[in-house]
Design an enzyme around this catalytic site. Structure first.
Site, mmCIF file in Angstrom:
data_model
loop_
_atom_site.group_PDB
_atom_site.id
_atom_site.type_symbol
_atom_site.label_atom_id
_atom_site.label_comp_id
_atom_site.label_asym_id
_atom_site.label_seq_id
_atom_site.Cartn_x
_atom_site.Cartn_y
_atom_site.Cartn_z
ATOM 1 N N GLY A 170 0.808 -1.209 0.000
ATOM 2 C CA GLY A 170 0.000 0.000 0.000
ATOM 3 C C GLY A 170 0.844 1.263 0.000
ATOM 4 O O GLY A 170 0.590 2.198 -0.766
ATOM 5 N N ASP A 171 1.857 1.309 0.863
ATOM 6 C CA ASP A 171 2.746 2.464 0.905
ATOM 7 C C ASP A 171 3.430 2.670 -0.440
ATOM 8 O O ASP A 171 3.551 3.797 -0.934
ATOM 9 C CB ASP A 171 3.807 2.268 1.981
ATOM 10 N N SER A 172 3.909 1.576 -1.018
ATOM 11 C CA SER A 172 4.653 1.686 -2.269
ATOM 12 C C SER A 172 3.765 2.161 -3.411
ATOM 13 O O SER A 172 4.178 2.984 -4.239
ATOM 14 C CB SER A 172 5.287 0.337 -2.619
ATOM 15 N N ALA A 175 3.166 5.815 -3.096
ATOM 16 C CA ALA A 175 4.364 6.554 -3.489
ATOM 17 C C ALA A 175 4.506 6.634 -5.002
ATOM 18 O O ALA A 175 4.881 7.679 -5.545
ATOM 19 C CB ALA A 175 5.594 5.897 -2.883
#
Length: 399
Positions: A170-172, A175
């Protein structure tokens, strides 16, 4: 190595920590942007301590996500630290932050304030739920975004609780979308001269990857469920065993490719069998067909199996572990893994820049820096502070 990099005319200030904001900074830095990472003068980004393996007490994650960046320290809880960072931002093209909405505003760095001195500034904000809406103020880790964006529900085996990928997906994704939005905003700035806010929410980045999941429910009342190693009605496309204990993924669900597969199996009659003759039929008889293929593949060693499949033009490949990547000829030929010098660990390998550009490729220049390594470079060279001012700021713990 002396070739100019495509984004080397951009200055980026990165205020985020951990992963979503910093990964966006990494992507911009990979293509040459000067990324000034602002860290707390005490401990720095928590990513300096994160990671599953820490030989010699050193994070193996930090050198990757902070590669190509400059590290400066400033205590953003103090007015003096906030003033220093505002002065750096005034000389920047992009600001990246991934704090809760309202944090920049409390520090006197609201977009409207920053635009007074730098009207072309692109402000990229990465959060769990975005800058607006009833959930905006909630803490929003990547795992929550994965859950609410839909990917967790459809990942794993149907008889078990939803699974997760073994990475911070999710973070990636947030980003990557933040980086895309930043580049779009910079392109628009070239037309108008004005910056804007890029609002990248983790749950929306995940949702953007969910294919036709939304209209499937809205139009047909169909809810995708967990299906383990397969996709419903897409067959054959699965992981199959080999005689030497390896696992090979074979993807032959298209009619023409399926004919190539059964030719490699020396069972061409399967392509005429009414259960397997069409894409729809193979989807209905998926379990039986997987059994037939597994029975065949389990009698052949992985190398021989792949050689047969590739000779027939059937998409297939091993399930790679990290060690397999180091041993693979294709990875080597395309320099998918790059090796750099690490101050504590010597030679240090990491994934190379993606995507590859034919005329203006990116490059990994160095691993993540030591905390505050570039304070003098930025505070003297960019802001023009003298020795007395720097000494005073250090004594006060501001930098």
């Amino acid at each position: 190595m002396d070739q100019p990099l495509p984004l080397d005319d951009l200055r980026v200030v990165e205020l985020g920590q951990l992963l979503a904001g910093p990964f966006c900074g990494q992507l911009l830095g990979d293509f040459g942007a000067e990324v000034i990472k602002v860290e707390d003068p005490g401990k720095g980004d928590p990513m300096r301590q994160w990671g599953r393996e820490k030989p010699y007490g050193t994070s193996l994650w930090w050198p990757v996500v902070a590669r190509n960046k400059l590290s400066v320290t400033a205590d953003l809880r103090t007015e003096a630290g906030q003033d220093l960072v505002r002065r750096i931002i005034a000389e920047a093209d992009v600001l990246i932050e991934n704090f809760r909405p309202g944090t920049l505003e409390r520090w006197g760095m609201a977009p409207e304030t920053l635009w007074e001195t730098n009207p072309g500034l692109v402000i990229t904000r990465v959060t769990g739920f975005g800058q607006t809406g009833p959930y905006a103020s909630r803490a929003g880790y990547g795992s929550i975004g994965e859950a609410m964006g839909g990917i967790r529900y459809v990942t794993g085996d149907p008889d078990r609780a939803p699974a997760r990928a073994g990475i911070s997906l999710g973070d990636s994704l947030a980003a990557v979308f933040a980086c895309l939005g930043t580049l779009v905003a910079l392109h628009q700035r070239g037309r108008t001269g004005r910056g804007q806010v890029v609002d990248s929410a983790i749950y929306e980045a995940v949702l953007a990857m969910m294919e036709s999941l939304v209209p499937e429910w809205q139009v047909a009342g169909y809810q995708r469920e967990r299906t383990g190693t397969t996709l419903p009605n897409v067959s054959p496309s699965n992981v199959y065993p080999t005689s030497d204990g390896e696992m090979v993924l074979i993807a032959a669900n298209q009619d023409t490719v399926f004919k190539r597969l059964v030719a490699a199996m020396e069972q061409p009659e399967l392509a005429e069998d009414e259960r397997y003759a069409t894409h729809s039929a193979r989807g209905q008889w998926m379990e039986q067909l997987d059994g037939v293929i597994a029975q065949w593949s389990s009698t052949i060693a992985a190398d021989d199996l792949l050689e047969r499949l590739h000779a027939q033009g059937v998409p297939a490949g091993r399930i790679f572990r990290a060690k397999d990547m180091f041993e693979d000829a294709h990875f080597a030929a395309r320099e998918a893994i790059v090796r750099l010098a690490h101050p504590d660990l010597g030679e240090f390998a990491m994934h190379n820049v993606a995507p590859k550009l034919s005329e203006s490729p990116g490059r990994v220049r160095h691993v993540g820096p030591e905390l505050g390594e570039h304070n003098d470079h930025i505070y003297r060279g960019l802001l023009g502070l003298d020795d007395d001012m720097l000494s005073s700021l250090r004594s006060a713990g501001v930098i």
